[in-house]
Motif scaffolding. Structure first.
Motif, PDB file in Angstrom:
ATOM      1  N   UNK A  94       0.798  -1.214   0.000  1.00 31.54           N
ATOM      2  CA  UNK A  94       0.000   0.000   0.000  1.00 31.54           C
ATOM      3  C   UNK A  94       0.831   1.264   0.000  1.00 31.54           C
ATOM      4  N   UNK A  95       2.027   1.197  -0.569  1.00 29.66           N
ATOM      5  CA  UNK A  95       2.921   2.361  -0.577  1.00 29.66           C
ATOM      6  C   UNK A  95       3.462   2.615  -1.980  1.00 29.66           C
ATOM      7  N   UNK A  96       3.906   3.849  -2.184  1.00 26.57           N
ATOM      8  CA  UNK A  96       4.558   4.207  -3.438  1.00 26.57           C
ATOM      9  C   UNK A  96       6.047   3.921  -3.328  1.00 26.57           C
ATOM     10  N   UNK A  97       6.611   3.297  -4.343  1.00 28.59           N
ATOM     11  CA  UNK A  97       8.058   3.106  -4.396  1.00 28.59           C
ATOM     12  C   UNK A  97       8.728   4.147  -5.288  1.00 28.59           C
ATOM     13  N   UNK A  98       7.948   4.830  -6.107  1.00 32.96           N
ATOM     14  CA  UNK A  98       8.456   5.909  -6.952  1.00 32.96           C
ATOM     15  C   UNK A  98       7.397   7.003  -7.033  1.00 32.96           C
ATOM     16  N   UNK A  99       7.809   8.239  -6.814  1.00 29.85           N
ATOM     17  CA  UNK A  99       6.920   9.381  -7.009  1.00 29.85           C
ATOM     18  C   UNK A  99       7.737  10.551  -7.552  1.00 29.85           C
ATOM     19  N   UNK A 100       7.345  11.031  -8.718  1.00 30.00           N
ATOM     20  CA  UNK A 100       8.023  12.171  -9.328  1.00 30.00           C
ATOM     21  C   UNK A 100       6.978  12.984 -10.076  1.00 30.00           C
ATOM     22  N   UNK A 101       6.763  14.239  -9.641  1.00 28.65           N
ATOM     23  CA  UNK A 101       5.821  15.111 -10.323  1.00 28.65           C
ATOM     24  C   UNK A 101       4.469  14.411 -10.503  1.00 28.65           C
TER      25      UNK A 101
END
Length: 405
Positions: A72-79
């Motif tokens: 339930x988590x993000x491993x990549x977040x960009x813009x």
């Protein structure tokens, strides 16, 4: 060295060598740039460091999100909130609007066939039919509150019929897939994702749509891709130059130009766009979304290569990566064939200048592309065929480090 046709067996001249290398770099350099050899094992990647791992090529504007459904988590977040013109990714919303409160089996045969073609082959004509018949921008207005989207907006008032100008963000696209996977009726989930798993390599307009996710990871995956602003995209119909944005009036009802809470008026409508979205891994473990804009004039093959490099750099839990060596190509209209001869059947054509994954190499028919000749052929496992190695961007006829088939 690639053999010069006018001097069989001799070494290539310095000027000729520069010509070979101009379209790419040698396999060793590519290995240093993008990591050419990958295991096919499905072991999870380690937890990502605090910094984003996404390797965005120079000149590219990107919006990236990778969501691990198991944790339930993000491993990549960009813009992730950045708005991009959606191109064909909006077809997910067009299809879901048709299916809202309706079972796929209840659809008229013609509508079901259109949705199949939209989701598998990115059929523009079918999408335009639904856009015109179902209210144009009102489709987006309905889907925004249904899915809790925050950055999504109908096309700008100056282009109401351009469904591909709908604004989408990486985080909203993750919400679309989370709805499909976790909240949609089972029949809708299985129908939509089942079609996305059958994505055809060649879209109905002659563009090769197996870039990004489809080129970076082994199956299982399901993808919906998007592209806009390119003149041609290779594939089995290299002459196809149909634009992805249909210039039709959607026939929207009164009030159709009212803005949703988000606005698409400031979205970039000019730079070439290439997007890859979908789910990856057993049990659809990860949702992967990569939106990209490229410098004006970028070729499809260059953008295809850049989004591939970016996608391969991501931390995608549960993903299995294909084994082989990524190598650039040069020339246009390069065919992938069933065997190592120019008379064997053509599987498809490559986007000009695109990187390819080479699994192994073997000798076959000698091919001439003056001033070069070469009898080595590269096996491309993702295409299920061979290309003559004369069009690989390496100075040698036989590629160093690549096993013999």
């Amino acid at each position: 060295m690639k053999t010069v046709n006018s001097a069989p067996g001799g070494r290539i001249t310095r000027a000729a060598r520069r010509r070979v290398v101009r379209a790419g770099v040698c396999a060793a350099a590519l290995a240093a740039l993008v990591g050419t050899t990958a295991t096919a094992a499905s072991a999870e990647a380690p937890s990502p460091p605090p910094a984003v791992q996404a390797d965005v090529p120079a000149g590219v504007t990107a919006g990236v999100a990778v969501f691990d459904r198991r944790t339930g988590t993000f491993t990549e977040q960009l813009n992730t909130a950045g708005q991009f013109r959606s191109a064909s990714v909006v077809k997910l919303l067009i299809a879901l609007d048709v299916l809202w409160n309706r079972a796929p089996d209840s659809l008229p045969a013609a509508d079901r066939s259109r949705i199949d073609s939209i989701l598998r082959g990115s059929d523009d004509t079918a999408a335009s039919t639904f856009w015109a018949n179902n209210g144009g921008g009102a489709i987006i207005d309905r889907m925004v509150p249904r899915l809790g989207l925050t950055d999504t907006a109908r096309p700008p008032s100056t282009h109401p019929g351009f469904w591909g100008y709908t604004a989408l963000s990486a985080r909203d696209t993750v919400k679309i897939y989370r709805y499909l996977l976790d909240s949609a009726p089972a029949a809708v989930r299985d129908y939509v994702l089942g079609n996305l798993r059958q994505s055809t390599r060649c879209a109905t307009d002659g563009y090769n749509q197996h870039f990004g996710i489809a080129g970076s990871f082994n199956r299982p995956w399901a993808v919906k891709q998007g592209w806009s602003g390119f003149s041609s995209g290779g594939c089995t119909s290299p002459a196809a130059t149909a634009a992805k944005e249909p210039r039709v009036d959607a026939g929207t009802p009164a009030g159709a130009h009212a803005r949703t809470p988000a606005s698409a008026d400031a979205v970039d409508l000019t730079r070439p766009a290439l997007h890859t979205t979908g789910v990856v891994g057993a049990g659809d473990r990860s949702i992967v979304v990569v939106y990209t804009l490229h410098p004006t004039g970028t070729s499809y093959g260059k953008a295809y290569t850049d989004i591939g490099r970016l996608t391969r750099s991501l931390n995608v839990p549960g993903a299995s990566r294909p084994a082989g060596t990524w190598i650039g190509t040069w020339g246009s209209g390069v065919r992938v064939r069933t065997q190592t001869t120019t008379t064997s059947g053509a599987v498809t054509t490559l986007p000009a200048g695109a990187e390819v994954l080479v699994g192994c190499q073997k000798r076959g028919q000698q091919v001439s592309a003056p001033p070069y000749v070469n009898d080595w052929w590269a096996h491309l496992p993702q295409y299920g065929g061979y290309m003559t190695s004369i069009y690989l961007s390496v100075p040698e006829n036989q590629v160093p480090g690549v096993p013999v088939c």
